[in-house]
Write a protein that holds these residues in place. Structure first.
Motif, mmCIF file in Angstrom:
data_model
loop_
_atom_site.group_PDB
_atom_site.id
_atom_site.type_symbol
_atom_site.label_atom_id
_atom_site.label_comp_id
_atom_site.label_asym_id
_atom_site.label_seq_id
_atom_site.Cartn_x
_atom_site.Cartn_y
_atom_site.Cartn_z
ATOM 1 N N ALA A 209 -0.488 22.386 10.568
ATOM 2 C CA ALA A 209 -1.123 23.238 11.576
ATOM 3 C C ALA A 209 -1.154 22.556 12.937
ATOM 4 O O ALA A 209 -1.022 23.215 13.979
ATOM 5 N N SER A 210 -1.317 21.234 12.943
ATOM 6 C CA SER A 210 -1.367 20.495 14.206
ATOM 7 C C SER A 210 -0.076 20.638 15.004
ATOM 8 O O SER A 210 -0.090 20.570 16.239
ATOM 9 N N ILE A 213 -0.326 24.115 17.113
ATOM 10 C CA ILE A 213 -1.401 24.468 18.050
ATOM 11 C C ILE A 213 -1.343 23.660 19.339
ATOM 12 O O ILE A 213 -2.163 23.865 20.229
ATOM 13 N N VAL A 240 -9.049 27.480 14.552
ATOM 14 C CA VAL A 240 -7.988 26.739 13.859
ATOM 15 C C VAL A 240 -8.124 25.246 14.114
ATOM 16 O O VAL A 240 -7.999 24.431 13.189
ATOM 17 N N VAL A 244 -8.744 22.302 11.327
ATOM 18 C CA VAL A 244 -7.877 21.118 11.256
ATOM 19 C C VAL A 244 -8.717 19.847 11.313
ATOM 20 O O VAL A 244 -8.496 18.891 10.553
#
Length: 334
Positions: A209-210, A213, A240, A244
């Motif tokens: 996910a990092s 974003i 989000v 994370v």
């Protein structure tokens, strides 16, 4: 920033990856029991059941893997905390995540006589998650929604509350203090890879996910109004980022205990190299965080040899002067 062009930043990542590999190998080789690179390779190619081979396979390798994962997780979680709160001193320790994890573990030991490290891992992950969600929820209350100041104040309040409750329990229960003292100091010693498999999938999801974003966080750094005008769903991006943070910080605390300062120090070091672009900061923090904890863990083996100090003590020694520098620069503009 030191690296200005894309090619320079890519080369920097390659150099950092090589340094990370060398630190990983050094973590496997160096320690109280003398080993060499050749012996370490033989432990995997021609395992003979000797004491040295057992140490390399069962102790040194898991320790190096855990140190790299935890260091990277703490660094990236610190990056997103600082980006989300616009606070240069934001970290899992300051925002109550470490304190929440510690509190849940101490409660389990004090009232339920829990002794399993595997159980510690899940309890710590649960406590870190509860603390992070509580901070995020309290910081979001009100007409203005989630703001950096409210989030920072909520984090500080919950950190103080959980720390006070934990200390109170330890004062009245010396048995619990003896059982969790080493874990509370932060350590990768004695951990097995099964503690990584327990929370590893959550950490992996957070790292993935990092990667997606970074661009949104760049726009968010310009201000909510500007980001909204550019089509960014600020509430969703913040949520989000918060998830994370919870997965990375909670998972790392669950594995190794509350290791401090990596989440503060590494994002600033990464900014020195690549500036404020979060698309580059995330991979740089991943590599630099892993390197720092590996180096700190190697140093922890030699400070009072033949005994070892918890790696959390080493990161505190390294990070405290840097923390003071950041605080002075932040408050005095230097």
């Amino acid at each position: 920033m030191l690296l200005r062009t894309t090619s320079q930043k890519i080369i920097g990542l390659l150099v950092g990856s090589i340094l990370l590999f060398l630190c990983f190998v050094a973590s496997i080789i160096y320690g109280y029991t003398d080993t060499s690179l050749g012996l370490a390779l033989d432990a995997f190619r021609n395992f003979d059941g000797s004491n040295e081979h057992i140490i390399v396979q069962s102790v040194r390798l898991p320790r190096a893997v855990i140190a790299a994962i935890v260091g990277a997780s703490l660094a990236v979680s610190g990056l997103w905390m600082q980006a989300l709160t616009k606070n240069p001193l934001a970290s899992p320790g300051i925002f109550g995540i470490n304190a929440g994890a510690s509190f849940f573990v101490v409660v389990a030991v004090s009232f339920f006589s829990v002794t399993s490290l595997q159980t510690y891992t899940w309890l710590a992950f649960l406590g870190a998650s509860v603390a992070a969600f509580a901070v995020y929820f309290i910081g979001s209350i009100g007409r203005e929604g989630l703001t950096p100041m409210k989030l920072t104040l909520a984090g500080a309040a919950f950190a103080a509350m959980f720390s006070s409750l934990t200390q109170g329990l330890l004062v009245v229960n010396e048995t619990a203090l003896d059982q969790v003292l080493f874990w509370l100091a932060g350590s990768v010693q004695g951990r097995k890879l099964d503690v990584v498999t327990a929370v590893g999938p959550y950490i992996a999801v957070a790292f993935i996910a990092s990667l997606f974003i970074g661009k949104k966080m760049n726009l968010l750094a310009m201000g909510d109004d500007v980001a909204t005008s550019l089509g960014v769903k600020t509430g969703l991006v913040k949520l989000v980022a918060a998830v994370v943070i919870i997965l990375l910080a909670g998972g790392s605390v669950a594995i190794a205990g509350p290791i401090v300062f990596i989440g503060i120090v590494i994002p600033h070091v990464a900014r020195y190299f690549v500036g404020t672009d979060h698309r580059w900061l995330a991979p740089y923090c991943t590599i630099l965080g892993a390197i720092l904890l590996l180096v700190a863990d190697i140093g922890a083996r030699y400070v009072i040899m033949p005994q070892e100090v918890p790696v959390g003590v080493m990161t505190a020694i390294i990070g405290t002067p840097f923390f003071i520098y950041i605080a002075r620069r932040g408050f005095h503009g230097k």
